[in-house]
Design a protein around this motif. Structure first.
Motif, mmCIF file in Angstrom:
data_model
loop_
_atom_site.group_PDB
_atom_site.id
_atom_site.type_symbol
_atom_site.label_atom_id
_atom_site.label_comp_id
_atom_site.label_asym_id
_atom_site.label_seq_id
_atom_site.Cartn_x
_atom_site.Cartn_y
_atom_site.Cartn_z
ATOM 1 N N ARG A 9 0.754 -1.125 -0.172
ATOM 2 C CA ARG A 9 0.110 0.047 0.066
ATOM 3 C C ARG A 9 0.931 1.124 0.023
ATOM 4 N NH1 ARG A 9 -3.932 -0.789 4.543
ATOM 5 N NH2 ARG A 9 -4.905 -2.236 3.048
ATOM 6 N N GLU A 187 -5.257 -18.019 -3.173
ATOM 7 C CA GLU A 187 -6.613 -17.746 -2.871
ATOM 8 C C GLU A 187 -7.411 -18.808 -1.951
ATOM 9 O OE1 GLU A 187 -8.400 -18.009 -7.031
ATOM 10 O OE2 GLU A 187 -6.506 -17.401 -7.942
ATOM 11 N N LEU A 192 -4.124 -14.366 -0.167
ATOM 12 C CA LEU A 192 -4.249 -13.056 -1.084
ATOM 13 C C LEU A 192 -5.120 -12.221 -0.215
ATOM 14 C CD1 LEU A 192 -3.819 -11.871 -3.551
ATOM 15 C CD2 LEU A 192 -5.446 -13.258 -4.790
ATOM 16 N N ALA A 193 -6.217 -12.692 0.313
ATOM 17 C CA ALA A 193 -7.142 -11.771 0.919
ATOM 18 C C ALA A 193 -6.568 -11.180 2.100
ATOM 19 C CB ALA A 193 -8.533 -12.503 1.391
ATOM 20 N N CYS A 195 -3.401 -10.449 2.358
ATOM 21 C CA CYS A 195 -2.656 -9.447 1.921
ATOM 22 C C CYS A 195 -3.158 -8.011 1.281
ATOM 23 C CB CYS A 195 -2.073 -9.669 0.414
ATOM 24 S SG CYS A 195 -0.472 -11.093 0.526
ATOM 25 N N ARG A 196 -4.463 -8.136 0.783
ATOM 26 C CA ARG A 196 -5.222 -6.913 0.669
ATOM 27 C C ARG A 196 -5.751 -6.348 1.744
ATOM 28 N NH1 ARG A 196 -7.248 -10.255 -4.917
ATOM 29 N NH2 ARG A 196 -5.612 -9.285 -6.200
ATOM 30 N N GLY A 199 -2.724 -4.233 3.175
ATOM 31 C CA GLY A 199 -2.001 -3.497 2.169
ATOM 32 C C GLY A 199 -0.509 -4.124 1.844
ATOM 33 N N ALA A 201 1.592 -6.529 -0.793
ATOM 34 C CA ALA A 201 1.666 -6.917 -2.367
ATOM 35 C C ALA A 201 1.921 -8.330 -2.293
ATOM 36 C CB ALA A 201 2.964 -6.209 -3.379
ATOM 37 N N GLY A 274 -4.801 -8.505 -10.354
ATOM 38 C CA GLY A 274 -4.901 -7.560 -9.592
ATOM 39 C C GLY A 274 -3.456 -6.730 -9.758
ATOM 40 N N ASP A 276 -1.963 -5.508 -7.429
ATOM 41 C CA ASP A 276 -0.913 -5.845 -6.283
ATOM 42 C C ASP A 276 -0.430 -7.358 -6.355
ATOM 43 O OD1 ASP A 276 -3.447 -7.146 -6.268
ATOM 44 O OD2 ASP A 276 -3.932 -6.822 -3.954
#
Length: 332
Positions: A9, A187, A192-193, A195-196, A199, A201, A274, A276
């Motif tokens: 982020r 996934e 991955l979720a 990470c998001r 923030g 990568a 994405g 990211d």
């Protein structure tokens, strides 16, 4: 110039595709340092600045190779390296893990010397050491940031829960995990979720399925006898090989219809997951590097992405991604 993506982020901009350097020094056959250095120079000349290595590659020789290649070009490169996996010279399949604070700091100093630099741009814990609280390991890594020896911190193959704990100690810029059409574990595990949510990568290693998704192989014997994939990778084993070839056929057919290569379709899929997500395909050849960079211009339509998703659901690949003895160290 190459497109860029942000490493986390609040992180720096790096080339949207990186270069995994492991195979230049270890695990794959036909080592050629001269060609590898030429490939590294070519990457920098093209604007690909995100180089990925580790002290375990060789061990140690890959960092030395990169150090030689980047001499005089420090401002052109963003270097990521790792610590935390140990090897037994007497047993090539044996691995150990060390996340103790004193080991973290000693490893950093050794990597800086081999790379010939004063600061590592991104320093990963290569695998989580389950015997050491992640707070202690990341705390030692944070000390390296405060000392000016490291700019950003990363983890590799850490679970969503471990990533969340680490982020409470110090910002984490990147989580490196295997991610490709046939390895969609980030996934499935929630990494991955996570990470998001934090923030962070996702840096995708082996985005070409260790070369299988390129369509370059038709039988196990296409690999040199001393190639580790032929000896240790379950998905390349005789009993799984033909089943996995059928998956690759879907990639090859789509590539043919678009006038691109299978590897560019595989990379295009990862890139489409994405902004990211940053794939780091490995190569030691300039020709393959150019192919990988060109994947940045491959646009997959929603229908094409849906076609690939249908052909490559979770756990579609025949065979584990690592030998069973290695799997305890992933998603840890």
């Amino acid at each position: 110039m190459i497109k860029t993506r942000t490493l986390g982020r609040n992180g720096p901009a790096v080339s949207a595709i990186g270069l995994g350097c492991m195979g230049m020094s270890d695990f794959y056959a036909n080592r050629d340092d001269a060609e590898s250095i030429a490939t590294l120079h070519h990457a920098l000349d093209q604007g690909l600045n995100f180089l990925d290595t580790s002290d375990i590659y060789g061990p140690y020789t890959n960092e030395e190779l990169i150090g030689k290649a980047i001499a005089g070009r420090r401002n052109d490169v963003f270097i990521a390296t790792k610590f935390g996996i140990t090897r037994d010279p007497a047993n090539e399949t044996a691995r150990g893990f060390n996340g103790r604070p004193e080991y973290v700091k000693a490893s950093c100093d050794a990597s800086l010397k081999r790379l010939g630099i004063e600061q590592i741009d991104l320093y990963y814990q290569h695998r989580v050491d389950k015997t050491v609280p992640i707070e202690d390991t990341v705390g030692a890594m944070a000390d390296l940031v405060r000392a000016g020896k490291v700019r950003y911190l990363g983890l590799s193959e850490a679970s969503a829960a471990t990533l969340a704990r680490a982020c409470k100690v110090h910002p984490i810029a990147a989580l490196q995990s295997e991610y490709s059409l046939w390895t969609r574990d980030p996934e499935a595990t929630g990494a991955l979720a996570a990470c998001r949510a934090h923030g962070v990568a996702l840096v995708a290693y082996s985005p070409l399925g260790r070369g299988f998704l390129t369509g370059a192989f038709s039988k196990p014997e296409d690999l040199p006898a001393d190639d580790y994939r032929r000896k240790f990778s379950p998905r390349f084993a005789e009993e799984n090989f033909q089943r996995n070839l059928a998956l690759v056929e879907v990639v090859k057919q789509l590539a043919h219809s678009k006038g691109v290569t299978a590897s560019q379709i595989a990379l295009g899929w990862v890139l489409a997951q994405g902004d990211d997500v940053i794939p780091i395909p490995g190569t030691k050849r300039r020709s393959y590097l150019d192919q990988n960079i060109a994947a940045l211009d491959v646009v997959l339509s929603p229908a094409e992405l849906a076609q690939l998703d249908k052909a490559f659901p979770m756990d579609v690949a025949a065979g584990l991604r690592y030998p069973e003895s290695f799997l305890g160290s992933v998603n840890a």
